[in-house]
Scaffold this motif. Structure first.
Motif, PDB file in Angstrom:
ATOM      1  N   GLU A  99       0.865  -1.173   0.000  1.00 34.89           N
ATOM      2  CA  GLU A  99       0.000   0.000   0.000  1.00 34.89           C
ATOM      3  C   GLU A  99       0.905   1.228   0.000  1.00 34.89           C
ATOM      4  O   GLU A  99       2.065   1.165   0.427  1.00 34.89           O
ATOM      5  N   ALA A 100       0.388   2.353  -0.454  1.00 37.38           N
ATOM      6  CA  ALA A 100       1.200   3.566  -0.590  1.00 37.38           C
ATOM      7  C   ALA A 100       1.869   3.962   0.724  1.00 37.38           C
ATOM      8  O   ALA A 100       3.052   4.326   0.753  1.00 37.38           O
ATOM      9  N   ARG A 101       1.140   3.910   1.826  1.00 39.62           N
ATOM     10  CA  ARG A 101       1.709   4.280   3.133  1.00 39.62           C
ATOM     11  C   ARG A 101       2.848   3.337   3.526  1.00 39.62           C
ATOM     12  O   ARG A 101       3.905   3.773   3.961  1.00 39.62           O
ATOM     13  N   MET A 119       5.995   4.046   1.456  1.00 41.98           N
ATOM     14  CA  MET A 119       6.752   5.226   1.880  1.00 41.98           C
ATOM     15  C   MET A 119       7.484   4.976   3.193  1.00 41.98           C
ATOM     16  O   MET A 119       8.601   5.447   3.373  1.00 41.98           O
ATOM     17  N   ALA A 179       5.572  12.823  -1.397  1.00 39.42           N
ATOM     18  CA  ALA A 179       4.777  11.590  -1.492  1.00 39.42           C
ATOM     19  C   ALA A 179       4.450  11.047  -0.111  1.00 39.42           C
ATOM     20  O   ALA A 179       3.345  10.552   0.125  1.00 39.42           O
ATOM     21  N   GLU A 182       1.662  13.078   1.333  1.00 39.95           N
ATOM     22  CA  GLU A 182       0.413  12.788   0.613  1.00 39.95           C
ATOM     23  C   GLU A 182      -0.273  11.515   1.098  1.00 39.95           C
ATOM     24  O   GLU A 182      -1.492  11.414   1.052  1.00 39.95           O
ATOM     25  N   VAL A 183       0.507  10.537   1.551  1.00 37.45           N
ATOM     26  CA  VAL A 183      -0.103   9.287   2.015  1.00 37.45           C
ATOM     27  C   VAL A 183      -0.270   9.267   3.536  1.00 37.45           C
ATOM     28  O   VAL A 183      -0.574   8.228   4.116  1.00 37.45           O
TER      29      VAL A 183
END
Length: 108
Positions: free
Chosen positions: A26-28, A31, A54, A57-58
């Motif tokens: 997942e994006a989180r 990162m 980024a 953003e997450v």
């Protein structure tokens, strides 16, 4: 006006885009992993700066980053965690300065 060439940053953006597309995280999570990796390799402030937008953003917070640095400290060592903290602070200061400059220009 000729288009400005930036082959290094263009390549970094392309590599990052492919990584994001192909990751199963997942994006989180992605990162969080990237920030941990930056600390592990003693990345310079510019590397953090490339990722801070980024991350924000997450939903990555400063508390999340502190947690990441605490988690990786036994593996990467105190010097890398201290360097990561300093490099991240420099990157955040630069990002804040850029944002303030953009807001000032927009007001003019």
């Amino acid at each position: 006006m000729a288009e400005e060439e930036s082959p290094v940053s263009d390549t970094l953006v392309e590599i990052t885009a492919v990584s994001l597309e192909r990751s199963t995280l997942e994006a989180r999570e992605l990162m969080l992993a990237r920030i941990a990796a930056l600390a592990a390799v003693d990345a310079p402030p510019a590397s953090y700066l490339l990722n801070v937008g980024a991350a924000v953003e997450v939903g990555i917070t400063l508390e999340d980053v502190e947690g990441i640095l605490v988690a990786v400290a036994p593996i990467v060592g105190t010097p890398r965690v201290v360097a990561a903290s300093g490099n991240l602070a420099v990157a955040l200061g630069f990002a804040i300065a850029l944002e303030a400059e953009s807001e000032t220009e927009a007001e003019d």
